[in-house]
Design a protein around this motif. Structure first.
Motif, mmCIF file in Angstrom:
data_model
loop_
_atom_site.group_PDB
_atom_site.id
_atom_site.type_symbol
_atom_site.label_atom_id
_atom_site.label_comp_id
_atom_site.label_asym_id
_atom_site.label_seq_id
_atom_site.Cartn_x
_atom_site.Cartn_y
_atom_site.Cartn_z
ATOM 1 N N VAL A 47 0.835 -1.192 0.000
ATOM 2 C CA VAL A 47 0.000 0.000 0.000
ATOM 3 C C VAL A 47 0.873 1.245 0.000
ATOM 4 C CG1 VAL A 47 -1.901 -1.153 1.205
ATOM 5 C CG2 VAL A 47 -0.246 0.160 2.519
ATOM 6 N N ALA A 48 0.354 2.272 -0.607
ATOM 7 C CA ALA A 48 0.961 3.601 -0.587
ATOM 8 C C ALA A 48 -0.181 4.570 -0.324
ATOM 9 C CB ALA A 48 1.636 3.906 -1.925
ATOM 10 N N LEU A 49 0.075 5.558 0.510
ATOM 11 C CA LEU A 49 -0.992 6.491 0.831
ATOM 12 C C LEU A 49 -0.432 7.862 1.171
ATOM 13 C CD1 LEU A 49 -1.286 6.905 4.239
ATOM 14 C CD2 LEU A 49 -1.752 4.475 3.986
ATOM 15 N N ARG A 50 -1.326 8.809 1.139
ATOM 16 C CA ARG A 50 -1.018 10.152 1.633
ATOM 17 C C ARG A 50 -1.983 10.429 2.766
ATOM 18 N NH1 ARG A 50 -0.634 11.654 -3.777
ATOM 19 N NH2 ARG A 50 -2.630 12.746 -3.692
ATOM 20 N N GLN A 51 -1.439 11.091 3.790
ATOM 21 C CA GLN A 51 -2.236 11.444 4.943
ATOM 22 C C GLN A 51 -2.072 12.943 5.194
ATOM 23 O OE1 GLN A 51 -0.804 10.060 8.762
ATOM 24 N NE2 GLN A 51 -2.875 9.556 9.405
ATOM 25 N N GLU A 52 -3.180 13.613 5.379
ATOM 26 C CA GLU A 52 -3.176 15.040 5.680
ATOM 27 C C GLU A 52 -4.167 15.289 6.816
ATOM 28 O OE1 GLU A 52 -3.939 17.262 2.077
ATOM 29 O OE2 GLU A 52 -2.566 15.983 0.943
ATOM 30 N N ASP A 53 -3.746 16.066 7.788
ATOM 31 C CA ASP A 53 -4.591 16.383 8.945
ATOM 32 C C ASP A 53 -5.153 15.122 9.593
ATOM 33 O OD1 ASP A 53 -4.189 19.152 8.574
ATOM 34 O OD2 ASP A 53 -5.841 19.225 7.113
ATOM 35 N N GLY A 54 -4.336 14.065 9.632
ATOM 36 C CA GLY A 54 -4.734 12.838 10.292
ATOM 37 C C GLY A 54 -5.652 11.927 9.507
ATOM 38 N N LYS A 55 -5.986 12.305 8.272
ATOM 39 C CA LYS A 55 -6.894 11.495 7.457
ATOM 40 C C LYS A 55 -6.203 11.024 6.187
ATOM 41 C CE LYS A 55 -11.103 13.521 9.132
ATOM 42 N NZ LYS A 55 -12.468 13.838 8.828
ATOM 43 N N PHE A 76 -12.215 -2.724 1.597
ATOM 44 C CA PHE A 76 -11.419 -1.751 2.344
ATOM 45 C C PHE A 76 -11.160 -0.492 1.522
ATOM 46 C CE2 PHE A 76 -7.322 -0.038 3.786
ATOM 47 C CZ PHE A 76 -7.594 0.164 5.136
ATOM 48 N N ALA A 77 -10.693 -0.678 0.302
ATOM 49 C CA ALA A 77 -10.330 0.472 -0.536
ATOM 50 C C ALA A 77 -11.534 1.342 -0.881
ATOM 51 C CB ALA A 77 -9.638 0.000 -1.810
ATOM 52 N N ALA A 78 -12.698 0.745 -0.965
ATOM 53 C CA ALA A 78 -13.897 1.520 -1.290
ATOM 54 C C ALA A 78 -14.249 2.530 -0.201
ATOM 55 C CB ALA A 78 -15.081 0.580 -1.532
ATOM 56 N N GLN A 79 -13.707 2.335 1.013
ATOM 57 C CA GLN A 79 -14.083 3.195 2.137
ATOM 58 C C GLN A 79 -12.915 3.881 2.833
ATOM 59 O OE1 GLN A 79 -17.223 3.765 2.506
ATOM 60 N NE2 GLN A 79 -17.875 2.166 1.107
ATOM 61 N N VAL A 80 -11.677 3.612 2.449
ATOM 62 C CA VAL A 80 -10.520 4.066 3.220
ATOM 63 C C VAL A 80 -10.246 5.565 3.133
ATOM 64 C CG1 VAL A 80 -8.749 3.612 1.455
ATOM 65 C CG2 VAL A 80 -8.172 3.423 3.892
ATOM 66 N N ILE A 81 -10.573 6.186 2.020
ATOM 67 C CA ILE A 81 -10.310 7.622 1.879
ATOM 68 C C ILE A 81 -11.113 8.377 2.941
ATOM 69 C CG2 ILE A 81 -10.434 9.654 0.361
ATOM 70 C CD1 ILE A 81 -8.348 7.562 -0.514
ATOM 71 N N GLY A 82 -10.419 9.208 3.692
ATOM 72 C CA GLY A 82 -11.043 9.976 4.761
ATOM 73 C C GLY A 82 -10.906 9.344 6.132
ATOM 74 N N GLU A 85 -6.156 6.910 11.368
ATOM 75 C CA GLU A 85 -5.495 5.695 11.850
ATOM 76 C C GLU A 85 -6.380 4.970 12.860
ATOM 77 O OE1 GLU A 85 -1.626 4.317 14.464
ATOM 78 O OE2 GLU A 85 -1.442 6.162 13.286
ATOM 79 N N ALA A 86 -7.013 5.720 13.746
ATOM 80 C CA ALA A 86 -7.892 5.107 14.757
ATOM 81 C C ALA A 86 -9.057 4.369 14.105
ATOM 82 C CB ALA A 86 -8.401 6.170 15.720
ATOM 83 N N GLU A 87 -9.604 4.919 13.036
ATOM 84 C CA GLU A 87 -10.705 4.261 12.343
ATOM 85 C C GLU A 87 -10.241 2.997 11.632
ATOM 86 O OE1 GLU A 87 -13.622 8.042 11.406
ATOM 87 O OE2 GLU A 87 -11.843 7.759 10.152
ATOM 88 N N VAL A 88 -9.052 3.024 11.050
ATOM 89 C CA VAL A 88 -8.506 1.818 10.420
ATOM 90 C C VAL A 88 -8.256 0.753 11.483
ATOM 91 C CG1 VAL A 88 -6.600 0.848 9.073
ATOM 92 C CG2 VAL A 88 -7.537 3.090 8.464
ATOM 93 N N ALA A 107 -20.921 0.197 9.559
ATOM 94 C CA ALA A 107 -20.774 1.068 8.394
ATOM 95 C C ALA A 107 -19.634 2.041 8.665
ATOM 96 C CB ALA A 107 -22.074 1.818 8.152
ATOM 97 N N PRO A 108 -18.861 2.362 7.678
ATOM 98 C CA PRO A 108 -19.054 2.103 6.255
ATOM 99 C C PRO A 108 -18.458 0.773 5.780
ATOM 100 C CG PRO A 108 -17.169 3.525 6.511
ATOM 101 C CD PRO A 108 -17.714 3.257 7.899
#
Length: 143
Positions: A47-55, A76-82, A85-88, A107-108
């Motif tokens: 996986v590669a991601l960008r995180q801004e303001d904790g999201k 997972f990918a359908a809902q991960v944006i936004g 870390e705590a939610e993941v 949900a989600p």
């Protein structure tokens, strides 16, 4: 494993999810990256991601897994944006609990319901957990 067990595991919905995994195109300038592997079956994900303001604001994944691992990565990918870390982490904990007989994640991420049949196949649990595991690894800088 009987043929009826295989049918239950690899039902049409699982195969449809596995065939249409979102967020597989590379992203520019990821801030976090990691890989994870399921040792029992050899499934893996990067996986590669960008995180801004904790999201999580951008996400990409390369998935080499069984249909169950692919379906999980798709959900997972359908809902991960936004997500934070705590939610993941909460999703990962809920998914692991579901695989041990607990309720479906809220949900989600309620689409994980389709993978309830995998409860009886602990050798597949690590593959199902790969996407959140790799994402947590990336967010924690464990590469």
């Amino acid at each position: 494993m009987s043929e009826s067990d295989l049918f239950k595991l690899y039902a049409d919905r699982v195969l449809a999810l596995a065939a249409d995994i979102p967020l597989t195109d590379p992203i520019d300038a990821p801030s976090h990256e990691a890989t994870a592997r399921a040792p029992l079956c050899g499934s893996n994900i990067a996986v590669a991601l960008r995180q801004e303001d904790g999201k999580i604001t951008a996400f990409s994944q390369r998935v080499h897994a069984c249909a169950l691992g692919q379906a999980s990565a798709s959900i997972f990918a359908a809902q991960v944006i936004g997500c934070t870390e705590a939610e993941v982490q909460a999703l990962r904990d809920a998914l692991a609990a579901m695989l041990q007989g607990g309720p479906v994640p809220a949900a989600p991420f309620a689409d994980y319901e389709v993978l309830q049949a995998a409860r009886d196949y602990p050798n597949r649990h690590a593959s199902i957990l790969l996407a959140p595991d790799a994402t947590l690894k990336a967010l924690r800088g464990a590469g």
